[in-house]
Design a protein around this motif. Structure first.
Motif, mmCIF file in Angstrom:
data_model
loop_
_atom_site.group_PDB
_atom_site.id
_atom_site.type_symbol
_atom_site.label_atom_id
_atom_site.label_comp_id
_atom_site.label_asym_id
_atom_site.label_seq_id
_atom_site.Cartn_x
_atom_site.Cartn_y
_atom_site.Cartn_z
ATOM 1 N N THR A 1 -22.503 21.009 -31.837
ATOM 2 C CA THR A 1 -22.074 21.877 -30.739
ATOM 3 C C THR A 1 -23.111 22.948 -30.432
ATOM 4 O O THR A 1 -23.412 23.226 -29.256
ATOM 5 C CB THR A 1 -20.720 22.532 -31.069
ATOM 6 O OG1 THR A 1 -19.755 21.525 -31.313
ATOM 7 C CG2 THR A 1 -20.255 23.406 -29.916
ATOM 8 N N HIS B 1 -25.931 21.233 -28.609
ATOM 9 C CA HIS B 1 -25.562 20.894 -27.236
ATOM 10 C C HIS B 1 -25.521 22.128 -26.350
ATOM 11 O O HIS B 1 -25.935 22.086 -25.185
ATOM 12 C CB HIS B 1 -24.195 20.209 -27.225
ATOM 13 C CG HIS B 1 -23.603 20.046 -25.864
ATOM 14 N ND1 HIS B 1 -24.164 19.247 -24.890
ATOM 15 C CD2 HIS B 1 -22.497 20.612 -25.291
ATOM 16 C CE1 HIS B 1 -23.437 19.309 -23.781
ATOM 17 N NE2 HIS B 1 -22.423 20.139 -23.996
ATOM 18 N N PHE B 2 -25.047 23.242 -26.911
ATOM 19 C CA PHE B 2 -24.873 24.426 -26.075
ATOM 20 C C PHE B 2 -26.198 25.076 -25.677
ATOM 21 O O PHE B 2 -26.220 25.910 -24.781
ATOM 22 C CB PHE B 2 -23.972 25.452 -26.772
ATOM 23 C CG PHE B 2 -23.441 26.483 -25.831
ATOM 24 C CD1 PHE B 2 -22.423 26.169 -24.956
ATOM 25 C CD2 PHE B 2 -23.988 27.753 -25.780
ATOM 26 C CE1 PHE B 2 -21.944 27.100 -24.057
ATOM 27 C CE2 PHE B 2 -23.516 28.701 -24.892
ATOM 28 C CZ PHE B 2 -22.492 28.373 -24.024
ATOM 29 N N VAL C 1 -26.387 23.997 -22.056
ATOM 30 C CA VAL C 1 -25.322 24.343 -21.119
ATOM 31 C C VAL C 1 -25.656 25.549 -20.242
ATOM 32 O O VAL C 1 -25.576 25.458 -19.004
ATOM 33 C CB VAL C 1 -23.989 24.554 -21.864
ATOM 34 C CG1 VAL C 1 -22.910 25.077 -20.926
ATOM 35 C CG2 VAL C 1 -23.547 23.255 -22.518
ATOM 36 N N GLY D 1 -28.621 17.406 -22.044
ATOM 37 C CA GLY D 1 -27.292 17.992 -22.199
ATOM 38 C C GLY D 1 -26.191 16.952 -22.118
ATOM 39 O O GLY D 1 -25.219 16.998 -22.875
ATOM 40 N N THR E 1 -26.249 14.779 -25.448
ATOM 41 C CA THR E 1 -25.717 15.483 -26.632
ATOM 42 C C THR E 1 -24.260 15.876 -26.462
ATOM 43 O O THR E 1 -23.543 16.041 -27.457
ATOM 44 C CB THR E 1 -26.548 16.745 -26.922
ATOM 45 O OG1 THR E 1 -26.558 17.595 -25.752
ATOM 46 C CG2 THR E 1 -27.983 16.374 -27.266
ATOM 47 N N GLY E 2 -23.800 16.012 -25.225
ATOM 48 C CA GLY E 2 -22.415 16.422 -25.003
ATOM 49 C C GLY E 2 -21.405 15.316 -25.230
ATOM 50 O O GLY E 2 -20.244 15.582 -25.567
ATOM 51 N N GLN F 1 -19.515 15.269 -28.584
ATOM 52 C CA GLN F 1 -18.482 16.261 -28.880
ATOM 53 C C GLN F 1 -17.084 15.676 -28.772
ATOM 54 O O GLN F 1 -16.239 15.901 -29.640
ATOM 55 C CB GLN F 1 -18.622 17.459 -27.925
ATOM 56 C CG GLN F 1 -20.002 18.082 -27.874
ATOM 57 C CD GLN F 1 -20.526 18.439 -29.244
ATOM 58 O OE1 GLN F 1 -19.857 19.093 -30.022
ATOM 59 N NE2 GLN F 1 -21.723 17.988 -29.549
ATOM 60 N N GLU F 2 -16.828 14.923 -27.714
ATOM 61 C CA GLU F 2 -15.486 14.390 -27.523
ATOM 62 C C GLU F 2 -15.171 13.301 -28.537
ATOM 63 O O GLU F 2 -14.026 13.159 -28.972
ATOM 64 C CB GLU F 2 -15.346 13.877 -26.087
ATOM 65 C CG GLU F 2 -15.449 14.995 -25.055
ATOM 66 C CD GLU F 2 -15.138 14.530 -23.653
ATOM 67 O OE1 GLU F 2 -14.631 13.402 -23.504
ATOM 68 O OE2 GLU F 2 -15.399 15.287 -22.702
ATOM 69 N N THR G 1 -21.194 22.152 -11.973
ATOM 70 C CA THR G 1 -21.414 22.676 -13.326
ATOM 71 C C THR G 1 -20.492 23.860 -13.604
ATOM 72 O O THR G 1 -20.001 24.026 -14.732
ATOM 73 C CB THR G 1 -22.874 23.104 -13.534
ATOM 74 O OG1 THR G 1 -23.186 24.213 -12.672
ATOM 75 C CG2 THR G 1 -23.835 21.961 -13.233
ATOM 76 N N SER H 1 -16.996 22.549 -14.122
ATOM 77 C CA SER H 1 -16.947 21.984 -15.464
ATOM 78 C C SER H 1 -16.684 23.077 -16.492
ATOM 79 O O SER H 1 -15.869 22.906 -17.419
ATOM 80 C CB SER H 1 -18.267 21.262 -15.784
ATOM 81 O OG SER H 1 -18.252 20.736 -17.088
ATOM 82 N N ILE I 1 -13.614 23.447 -19.493
ATOM 83 C CA ILE I 1 -14.010 23.545 -20.896
ATOM 84 C C ILE I 1 -13.580 24.892 -21.474
ATOM 85 O O ILE I 1 -13.036 24.976 -22.588
ATOM 86 C CB ILE I 1 -15.527 23.364 -21.051
ATOM 87 C CG1 ILE I 1 -15.944 21.947 -20.622
ATOM 88 C CG2 ILE I 1 -15.967 23.637 -22.480
ATOM 89 C CD1 ILE I 1 -15.348 20.848 -21.462
#
Length: 500
Positions: free
Chosen positions: A15, A18-19, A22, A65, A68-69, A72-73, A136, A139, A143
């Motif tokens: 995370t 990934h962030f 973002v 992004g 790598t995102g 997460q799910e 974005t 989104s 989130i």
């Protein structure tokens, strides 16, 4: 270490990595749209060059992004199946909307923007990048609404052995969300502004030796003016966004005091209510974690940051621990959300003696590093504006190059430390006052399996980091691209061309 600890490490590693992408994606997409708007209005190729230059950096960041995102799910089902089972009815709704609405909006229009330079009319092509940028931000709505629900679980009740959604609107009017969203958007623009300003100022300084003398080529003058505009533009965005971060951050802190008083007490190293309301700039806690010695402090500031009243009383961690032992989880005013109230009996039955204090050193220092790095970013913006004032050009010394190299990372790491504080400060809860972290891990997953996947993900992400940084710096060093007249193709059989 057991599977739960390693699963937390894995989720934290993936995370945090990934962030990094973002805030750059959120902020830079809109700044590129503004640059293209200026080109559309003026017809000056200077702004077209900047649009394509920073647009390329944005696309590299966006691609990494997305990659790598996705992980997460998957982790919710792999390592945190009990969490997914318990909160899926609530948590899944905003995540589904993020994928079906926001992600498809941004990815579809981004594709039109990439391939549509010579296919779409200029106005429609400009609309495409704005739609992608707005996507974005949408989104981020879903989130952050999901994460804010974990901080303050509103709009749900405990029924049929799990949390069930009763009011979707409550997720979007959650006080935590209303504070977190503007704070995160402003923080993202701080990162994007710092990136635009630092890259522009770095290239501008490189041109200084070529700007000396009387016979300076027109192209060099043109490039210097282009990079100077980018430096000023990025620095101004950073400064304006920082004002938004400070205002929204102050409001967010007060909301967090209301819904998670333990988190904010940990952030301040505030152990006893009777200790007063001084804000500690530097303190040292004892090994038992029951008190701290404040070495540097500001009298009364903690009360103002917590409630808006200078010197107001603030609950300490020791008092909050005692309150939890006697009454269960309570918000600062003694209230509970419906889910916290309806699940309270199950919580006490299944997890008696739960330690509700987070890792105080992590919360304390993450909070201060977040603020300190943010102020370093503000200082960098002021420095750039001073150095490029009245058409001046900074000298390309090693110190200047180092400062410009570090500047984008200051607000970027401030974002990361802010989220470390948000998530680590919520511990031991996955859902504040409802579900402890130890209850959310997948029961059928072994320690070895989680450890193996964590090692694989870490190695893969490390490789992606090398790829990302290499591509980013390669195209950053190349500087402004050559551009020609942008004309719409009339031949329907002409092949699609990739603009980058």
């Amino acid at each position: 270490m057991d599977a739960q600890v390693i699963a937390r490490w894995q989720f934290g590693i993936t995370t945090v990595y990934h962030f990094f992408f973002v805030p750059i994606t959120i902020g830079l997409s809109m700044l590129v749209a503004v640059m293209q708007t200026v080109w559309y209005k003026t017809g000056n190729d200077r702004y077209l060059k900047l649009t394509k230059f920073y647009g390329k950096l944005f696309l590299i960041n966006f691609a990494l992004g997305v990659v790598t995102g996705i992980v997460q799910e998957f982790q919710f089902g792999m390592n945190w199946s009990e969490y997914s089972r318990f909160v899926g009815d609530v948590f899944g709704a905003p995540l589904a909307l993020e994928a079906l609405l926001a992600f498809f909006l941004e990815s579809t229009f981004l594709g039109l923007w990439i391939f549509g330079w010579d296919k779409l009319p200029k106005k429609l092509h400009l609309m495409a990048i704005y739609c992608a940028a707005i996507g974005t931000m949408i989104s981020a709505i879903f989130i952050l609404a999901a994460n804010s629900w974990m901080q303050n679980p509103v709009g749900a009740t405990f029924r049929n052995g799990r949390a069930e959604l009763t009011d979707f609107g409550a997720l979007l009017t959650n006080p935590v969300f209303l504070a977190t969203y503007p704070h995160q958007i402003a923080a993202s623009f701080m990162v994007a502004g710092a990136l635009v300003a630092a890259v522009g100022a770095w290239h501008l300084a490189k041109l200084k030796p070529r700007l000396k003398g009387e016979d300076v080529p027109e192209q060099v003058k043109h490039d210097a003016g282009t990079w100077r505009w980018a430096s000023r533009f990025g620095a101004c965005v950073l400064l304006v966004a920082s004002v938004g971060v400070i205002i929204s951050g102050d409001y967010q802190g007060k909301v967090m005091v209301e819904v998670q008083p333990m988190k904010m007490a940990a952030a301040e190293g505030h152990y006893n209510t009777s200790d007063g309301s001084n804000f500690s700039v530097l303190s040292i806690g004892n090994p038992a974690g029951t008190e701290a010695k404040h070495i540097i402090e500001v009298p009364g500031l903690l009360g103002f940051l917590s409630t808006g009243v200078w010197g107001d009383e603030v609950q300490g961690m020791n008092d909050l621990r005692e309150q939890y032992a006697n009454e269960g989880f309570k918000r600062n005013d003694g209230s509970q959300t419906e889910l916290q109230r309806t699940y309270a009996a199950e919580l006490q039955k299944n997890y008696p003696g739960l330690k509700i204090t987070p890792n105080v050193p992590v919360a304390y220092w993450a909070f201060r590093l977040m603020m300190g790095l943010g102020f370093i970013g503000i200082g960098g913006a002021l420095l750039i504006l001073w150095m490029v004032r009245k058409d001046k050009v900074p000298t390309p010394t090693k110190w200047w190059q180092l400062a410009m190299g570090v500047l984008p990372f200051a607000p970027l790491f401030a974002n990361s430390f802010g989220w470390l504080f948000t998530e680590m400060g919520r511990q031991p809860w996955l859902v504040a006052g409802v579900m402890p972290t130890l209850a959310g891990v997948s029961p059928g997953t072994s320690t070895g399996e989680v450890l193996f996947s964590m090692i694989v993900y870490t190695l893969v992400y490390g490789g992606l980091a090398v790829l990302e940084v290499g591509l980013f710096f390669h195209y950053m060093r190349k500087g402004l691209p050559e551009v020609g007249p942008v004309e719409v193709q009339t031949d329907e059989d002409a092949p699609m061309s990739f603009a980058y």
